[in-house]
Design a protein around this motif. Structure first.
Motif, mmCIF file in Angstrom:
data_model
loop_
_atom_site.group_PDB
_atom_site.id
_atom_site.type_symbol
_atom_site.label_atom_id
_atom_site.label_comp_id
_atom_site.label_asym_id
_atom_site.label_seq_id
_atom_site.Cartn_x
_atom_site.Cartn_y
_atom_site.Cartn_z
ATOM 1 N N ARG A 196 83.308 45.845 0.753
ATOM 2 C CA ARG A 196 82.565 46.500 1.832
ATOM 3 C C ARG A 196 83.431 47.078 2.942
ATOM 4 N NH1 ARG A 196 82.841 41.268 2.826
ATOM 5 N NH2 ARG A 196 82.945 40.506 4.963
ATOM 6 N N LEU B 187 78.926 44.548 -4.294
ATOM 7 C CA LEU B 187 79.856 45.357 -3.503
ATOM 8 C C LEU B 187 80.419 44.593 -2.305
ATOM 9 C CD1 LEU B 187 77.884 48.720 -3.441
ATOM 10 C CD2 LEU B 187 79.652 48.002 -5.039
ATOM 11 N N ILE C 289 82.036 53.149 -1.894
ATOM 12 C CA ILE C 289 81.433 51.833 -1.644
ATOM 13 C C ILE C 289 81.257 51.611 -0.151
ATOM 14 C CG2 ILE C 289 81.843 49.341 -1.794
ATOM 15 C CD1 ILE C 289 83.208 49.915 -4.523
#
Length: 83
Positions: free
Chosen positions: A43, A39, A14
């Motif tokens: 992050r 996401l 991610i």
């Protein structure tokens, strides 16, 4: 022959995606304004919802406040009715 990709931790994957989206700048990832992105909470590469370790309940007699007698375990009978 197809080149195999190395397996990654999902949080690292991610983070890599966020870096790619923000042009490779870690500062831009931190300042990312896109709150609609699924996401976004992940992050930074860390789980924002860590699991807490659950405390194990001690079921021994000493945990109930009953002291052991001469080093022998003492049986405690719990009943809904008074004897």
């Amino acid at each position: 022959m197809v080149k195999k990709r190395p397996l990654r931790n999902p949080l690292k994957a991610i983070r890599a995606k966020c870096l790619e989206c923000c042009g490779g700048s870690p500062k831009e990832v931190r300042l990312c304004p896109d709150l609609s992105c699924v996401l976004h909470p992940f992050r930074t590469g860390k789980n924002p919802f860590p699991r807490r370790k659950r405390k194990v309940k001690d079921t021994s007699a000493t945990a109930c406040g009953v002291p052991p007698v001469a080093g022998k375990p003492r049986e405690v009978q719990l009943s809904l009715f008074e004897d």
